[in-house]
Design an enzyme around this catalytic site. Structure first.
Site, PDB file in Angstrom:
ATOM      1  N   HIS A   1      34.572  41.135  44.457  1.00  0.00           N
ATOM      2  CA  HIS A   1      35.929  41.271  43.883  1.00  0.00           C
ATOM      3  C   HIS A   1      36.418  42.691  44.188  1.00  0.00           C
ATOM      4  CE1 HIS A   1      39.138  41.697  40.964  1.00  0.00           C
ATOM      5  NE2 HIS A   1      39.143  40.376  40.868  1.00  0.00           N
TER       6      HIS A   1
ATOM      7  N   GLU B   1      42.615  37.643  47.561  1.00  0.00           N
ATOM      8  CA  GLU B   1      43.231  38.330  46.426  1.00  0.00           C
ATOM      9  C   GLU B   1      43.832  39.660  46.865  1.00  0.00           C
ATOM     10  OE1 GLU B   1      41.580  36.920  42.426  1.00  0.00           O
ATOM     11  OE2 GLU B   1      40.436  38.641  43.078  1.00  0.00           O
TER      12      GLU B   1
HETATM   13  P1  PGA Z   1      44.802  38.312  37.486  1.00  0.00           P
HETATM   14  O1  PGA Z   1      43.384  38.647  38.126  1.00  0.00           O
HETATM   15  O2  PGA Z   1      44.913  36.823  37.397  1.00  0.00           O
HETATM   16  O3  PGA Z   1      44.759  38.984  36.153  1.00  0.00           O
HETATM   17  O4  PGA Z   1      45.842  38.887  38.385  1.00  0.00           O
HETATM   18  C1  PGA Z   1      42.869  37.893  39.193  1.00  0.00           C
HETATM   19  C2  PGA Z   1      41.531  38.441  39.574  1.00  0.00           C
HETATM   20  O5  PGA Z   1      41.358  39.658  39.587  1.00  0.00           O
HETATM   21  O6  PGA Z   1      40.599  37.682  39.864  1.00  0.00           O
END
Ligand code: PGA
Length: 230
Positions: free
Chosen positions: A96, A151
């Site tokens: 992540h 992401e």
């Molecule tokens: P968020 O986070 O939905 O709060 O934007 C997503 C993530 O970091 O996996």
């Protein structure tokens, strides 16, 4: 109905008491949960409790962790190995962007964690911020199987999601590198914007941070995250 994968990434939230309240709340909506593949990733400390609650309420969910050690075992204070996790989880989030940054992870570290998870039969959910990180994974692990979540950091926790078109464009590039993986999108997903991402075939689900913590917001996504059948 197309299979939609929803990963709840609780990050550094969720005491045992909060975990119990969350599981009880979602247990009232089992039918909606059954229609998706739901993977709940609480902190390490709540994994056992989440498993117990899953059994108690017969929740149709899988449990996942948020990180794994790259080492098999040894003198690595604070690390949790894939073998230990395999007793508790079937999925693990790896790389992540918050973890990459906080732990100064290189692409090589990420690949080692993926290898550790895969050899313990845990499905890795690898997060990539940009396509170069998917290329790096391919270079180190050409046979990678699992899930990839795109992401973009500008979208994480900002309330400012990528557009469905941007998400699907990058997801398509990921599919060209790894044709058999499921590609998720993550970053400010909520009950209103979820289905928009799913209309363009490539994105097949979400990694959800903020909106996975409150069971009501999470259930809103569960119910609204569907592809309109042609
Ligand atoms: P968020 O986070 O939905 O709060 O934007 C997503 C993530 O970091 O996996």
């Amino acid at each position: 109905m197309a299979n939609v994968i929803l990963v709840a990434n609780w990050k550094e939230y969720g005491t045992l008491e909060e975990t119990k309240m969350w599981a009880k709340a979602i247990s009232h909506e089992k039918q909606a949960l059954e229609e998706r593949t739901i993977i709940v990733c609480p902190p390490f400390t709540a994994l056992s409790t989440m498993n117990a609650l899953k059994r108690e309420y017969e929740l149709p969910i899988s449990v996942g962790a948020q990180d794994v050690s790259r080492y098999e075992e040894g003198k690595h204070t604070g690390e949790i190995s894939a073998k230990m996790l395999a007793e508790l989880t079937s999925y693990v989030i790896i790389g992540h962007s918050e973890t990459r940054r906080n732990c100064k992870l290189t692409d090589e570290d990420v690949a080692k964690k993926v290898q550790a998870a895969s050899s313990a039969n845990i499905t890795p959910i690898v997060c990539v911020e940009e396509i170069s990180q998917a290329h790096a994974l391919k270079k180190m692990l050409p046979e990678f199987t699992g899930i990839i979540a795109y992401e973009p950091p500008t979208a994480i926790g900002t309330g400012n999601p990528a557009s469905p078109n941007q998400a699907n464009t990058v997801a398509k590039q990921i599919k060209e590198i790894f044709p058999t993986v499921s590609v998720l999108y993550g970053g400010s997903v909520d009950g209103n914007n979820a289905s928009g991402f799913l209309q363009e075939e490539i994105v097949t689900g979400f990694l959800i941070g903020n909106r996975s913590l409150d069971p009501n917001f999470f259930l809103e996504i569960v119910k609204n995250a569907h592809k309109d059948e042609a």
